[in-house]
Scaffold this active site. Structure first.
Site, PDB file in Angstrom:
ATOM      1  N   GLU A  21      -7.840   1.181  -3.159  1.00  0.00           N
ATOM      2  CA  GLU A  21      -7.118   1.905  -4.211  1.00  0.00           C
ATOM      3  C   GLU A  21      -6.121   0.951  -4.876  1.00  0.00           C
ATOM      4  O   GLU A  21      -5.325   0.310  -4.210  1.00  0.00           O
ATOM      5  CB  GLU A  21      -6.338   3.092  -3.626  1.00  0.00           C
ATOM      6  CG  GLU A  21      -7.208   4.267  -3.257  1.00  0.00           C
ATOM      7  CD  GLU A  21      -6.415   5.545  -2.957  1.00  0.00           C
ATOM      8  OE1 GLU A  21      -5.167   5.529  -3.063  1.00  0.00           O
ATOM      9  OE2 GLU A  21      -7.048   6.547  -2.615  1.00  0.00           O
ATOM     10  N   HIS A  26      -2.424   5.272  -9.305  1.00  0.00           N
ATOM     11  CA  HIS A  26      -3.372   4.729  -8.334  1.00  0.00           C
ATOM     12  C   HIS A  26      -4.775   5.155  -8.697  1.00  0.00           C
ATOM     13  O   HIS A  26      -4.981   6.063  -9.496  1.00  0.00           O
ATOM     14  CB  HIS A  26      -2.998   5.061  -6.895  1.00  0.00           C
ATOM     15  CG  HIS A  26      -3.170   6.495  -6.480  1.00  0.00           C
ATOM     16  ND1 HIS A  26      -2.356   7.508  -6.925  1.00  0.00           N
ATOM     17  CD2 HIS A  26      -4.063   7.075  -5.655  1.00  0.00           C
ATOM     18  CE1 HIS A  26      -2.743   8.649  -6.375  1.00  0.00           C
ATOM     19  NE2 HIS A  26      -3.786   8.422  -5.605  1.00  0.00           N
ATOM     20  N   HIS A  30      -8.789   6.214  -7.469  1.00  0.00           N
ATOM     21  CA  HIS A  30      -9.514   6.978  -6.449  1.00  0.00           C
ATOM     22  C   HIS A  30     -10.999   6.717  -6.567  1.00  0.00           C
ATOM     23  O   HIS A  30     -11.527   6.813  -7.673  1.00  0.00           O
ATOM     24  CB  HIS A  30      -9.386   8.479  -6.766  1.00  0.00           C
ATOM     25  CG  HIS A  30      -8.255   9.170  -6.118  1.00  0.00           C
ATOM     26  ND1 HIS A  30      -8.117  10.527  -6.220  1.00  0.00           N
ATOM     27  CD2 HIS A  30      -7.230   8.722  -5.376  1.00  0.00           C
ATOM     28  CE1 HIS A  30      -7.034  10.889  -5.564  1.00  0.00           C
ATOM     29  NE2 HIS A  30      -6.465   9.813  -5.045  1.00  0.00           N
ATOM     30  N   ASP A  35      -1.790  12.624  -1.366  1.00  0.00           N
ATOM     31  CA  ASP A  35      -1.008  12.488  -2.601  1.00  0.00           C
ATOM     32  C   ASP A  35       0.000  13.627  -2.735  1.00  0.00           C
ATOM     33  O   ASP A  35       1.140  13.419  -3.152  1.00  0.00           O
ATOM     34  CB  ASP A  35      -1.913  12.485  -3.837  1.00  0.00           C
ATOM     35  CG  ASP A  35      -2.823  11.279  -3.875  1.00  0.00           C
ATOM     36  OD1 ASP A  35      -2.488  10.263  -3.236  1.00  0.00           O
ATOM     37  OD2 ASP A  35      -3.877  11.360  -4.529  1.00  0.00           O
TER      38      ASP A  35
HETATM   39 ZN   LIG Z   1      -4.742   9.544  -4.248  1.00  0.00          ZN
END
Ligand SMILES: [Zn+2]
Length: 134
Positions: free
Chosen positions: A24, A82, A84, A94
Protein backbone atom coordinates in the site's frame (compact mmCIF):
# COMPACT_ATOMS: atom_id res chain seq x y z
CA UNK A 1 -17.02 18.32 1.60
CA UNK A 2 -15.28 19.02 -1.68
CA UNK A 3 -11.67 17.93 -2.13
CA UNK A 4 -9.80 19.79 -4.85
CA UNK A 5 -6.74 18.13 -6.30
CA UNK A 6 -4.52 19.19 -9.15
CA UNK A 7 -3.90 16.79 -12.01
CA UNK A 8 -0.18 16.60 -11.13
CA UNK A 9 -1.09 15.51 -7.56
CA UNK A 10 -3.22 12.67 -8.87
CA UNK A 11 -0.48 11.63 -11.30
CA UNK A 12 2.05 11.58 -8.45
CA UNK A 13 -0.22 9.44 -6.24
CA UNK A 14 -0.98 6.99 -9.04
CA UNK A 15 2.71 6.75 -9.90
CA UNK A 16 3.66 6.01 -6.30
CA UNK A 17 0.92 3.37 -5.98
CA UNK A 18 2.23 1.71 -9.14
CA UNK A 19 5.86 1.88 -8.00
CA UNK A 20 5.34 0.19 -4.64
CA UNK A 21 2.67 -2.35 -5.63
CA UNK A 22 1.62 -4.71 -4.05
CA UNK A 23 2.52 -2.71 -0.94
CA UNK A 24 0.00 0.00 0.00
CA UNK A 25 1.36 3.40 -0.99
CA UNK A 26 0.82 6.37 1.33
CA UNK A 27 1.12 10.10 1.31
CA UNK A 28 0.17 13.14 3.35
CA UNK A 29 -1.80 15.96 1.75
CA UNK A 30 -1.51 19.61 2.72
CA UNK A 31 -3.24 22.76 1.56
CA UNK A 32 -6.03 25.11 2.56
CA UNK A 33 -9.10 24.11 4.49
CA UNK A 34 -12.54 25.55 5.06
CA UNK A 35 -15.77 24.00 6.31
CA UNK A 36 -16.89 22.98 2.87
CA UNK A 37 -13.70 22.65 0.90
CA UNK A 38 -10.17 21.28 1.06
CA UNK A 39 -7.74 22.53 -1.57
CA UNK A 40 -4.62 20.39 -1.88
CA UNK A 41 -1.44 22.31 -2.64
CA UNK A 42 1.18 19.79 -1.66
CA UNK A 43 1.52 16.02 -1.71
CA UNK A 44 4.21 14.54 0.48
CA UNK A 45 4.95 10.91 -0.40
CA UNK A 46 5.60 8.97 2.80
CA UNK A 47 6.74 5.35 2.64
CA UNK A 48 4.63 2.61 4.16
CA UNK A 49 6.65 1.54 7.16
CA UNK A 50 4.86 -1.82 7.33
CA UNK A 51 5.57 -2.75 3.68
CA UNK A 52 2.16 -4.42 3.76
CA UNK A 53 -0.53 -4.98 1.12
CA UNK A 54 -3.35 -4.69 3.68
CA UNK A 55 -2.35 -1.92 6.05
CA UNK A 56 -0.11 1.06 6.31
CA UNK A 57 1.78 3.07 8.87
CA UNK A 58 3.87 6.18 8.33
CA UNK A 59 7.06 6.65 10.32
CA UNK A 60 6.14 9.13 13.11
CA UNK A 61 9.37 11.05 12.45
CA UNK A 62 8.29 11.52 8.81
CA UNK A 63 4.83 12.65 9.95
CA UNK A 64 6.39 15.19 12.32
CA UNK A 65 8.80 16.46 9.64
CA UNK A 66 5.98 16.84 7.10
CA UNK A 67 3.88 18.80 9.62
CA UNK A 68 6.79 21.12 10.44
CA UNK A 69 7.54 21.78 6.78
CA UNK A 70 3.87 22.44 5.96
CA UNK A 71 3.60 24.86 8.85
CA UNK A 72 6.61 26.77 7.54
CA UNK A 73 4.90 26.92 4.14
CA UNK A 74 1.65 28.14 5.71
CA UNK A 75 -0.24 25.01 4.72
CA UNK A 76 -2.74 23.01 6.74
CA UNK A 77 -3.04 19.26 6.98
CA UNK A 78 -5.78 18.08 4.65
CA UNK A 79 -5.59 14.33 4.88
CA UNK A 80 -3.97 10.99 4.27
CA UNK A 81 -3.71 9.05 1.07
CA UNK A 82 -3.20 5.32 0.63
CA UNK A 83 -3.77 2.73 -2.04
CA UNK A 84 -5.74 -0.50 -1.81
CA UNK A 85 -5.53 -3.66 -3.91
CA UNK A 86 -9.33 -3.65 -3.42
CA UNK A 87 -12.24 -1.20 -3.88
CA UNK A 88 -11.57 2.40 -2.84
CA UNK A 89 -13.52 2.16 0.42
CA UNK A 90 -12.21 2.32 4.00
CA UNK A 91 -11.30 -1.08 5.45
CA UNK A 92 -12.10 -1.96 9.07
CA UNK A 93 -8.49 -1.05 9.91
CA UNK A 94 -8.94 2.31 8.16
CA UNK A 95 -12.10 3.02 10.17
CA UNK A 96 -10.12 2.59 13.39
CA UNK A 97 -7.39 4.85 12.01
CA UNK A 98 -9.93 7.49 11.00
CA UNK A 99 -10.98 7.83 14.64
CA UNK A 100 -7.39 8.69 15.56
CA UNK A 101 -6.96 11.32 12.84
CA UNK A 102 -9.96 13.50 13.69
CA UNK A 103 -11.58 15.19 10.70
CA UNK A 104 -8.74 14.42 8.26
CA UNK A 105 -9.84 13.34 4.80
CA UNK A 106 -8.90 9.81 3.81
CA UNK A 107 -8.12 9.52 0.14
CA UNK A 108 -8.05 5.98 -1.18
CA UNK A 109 -6.93 4.77 -4.59
CA UNK A 110 -8.08 1.36 -5.72
CA UNK A 111 -5.13 -0.19 -7.51
CA UNK A 112 -7.43 -2.88 -8.93
CA UNK A 113 -10.23 -0.60 -10.18
CA UNK A 114 -8.17 2.55 -10.71
CA UNK A 115 -10.59 4.97 -9.06
CA UNK A 116 -9.94 7.48 -6.31
CA UNK A 117 -12.36 8.23 -3.46
CA UNK A 118 -12.23 10.39 -0.34
CA UNK A 119 -13.90 9.94 3.02
CA UNK A 120 -14.23 11.93 6.20
CA UNK A 121 -15.40 10.88 9.62
CA UNK A 122 -17.84 13.49 10.92
CA UNK A 123 -19.89 12.95 14.07
CA UNK A 124 -19.01 9.24 14.02
CA UNK A 125 -20.34 8.88 10.48
CA UNK A 126 -18.17 8.18 7.45
CA UNK A 127 -19.12 10.51 4.60
CA UNK A 128 -17.80 10.44 1.09
CA UNK A 129 -16.30 13.69 -0.16
CA UNK A 130 -16.59 14.94 -3.74
CA UNK A 131 -13.26 14.94 -5.55
CA UNK A 132 -12.62 17.67 -8.12
CA UNK A 133 -9.51 17.30 -10.24
CA UNK A 134 -8.44 20.54 -11.86
ZN1 LIG B 1 -7.02 1.09 3.67
Amino acid sequence: MILRLQRRHVDLLRQEAENVQPVEACAMLFGKLSNREAVVEKVEITPNKLQSAVKFEIDPAKVAAAFTEAEEDGLEFVGLFHSHPAPAAPSSIDLKGMKLWGDALWIILSSTEGNLAAYQLTDDTVKEATIRIE
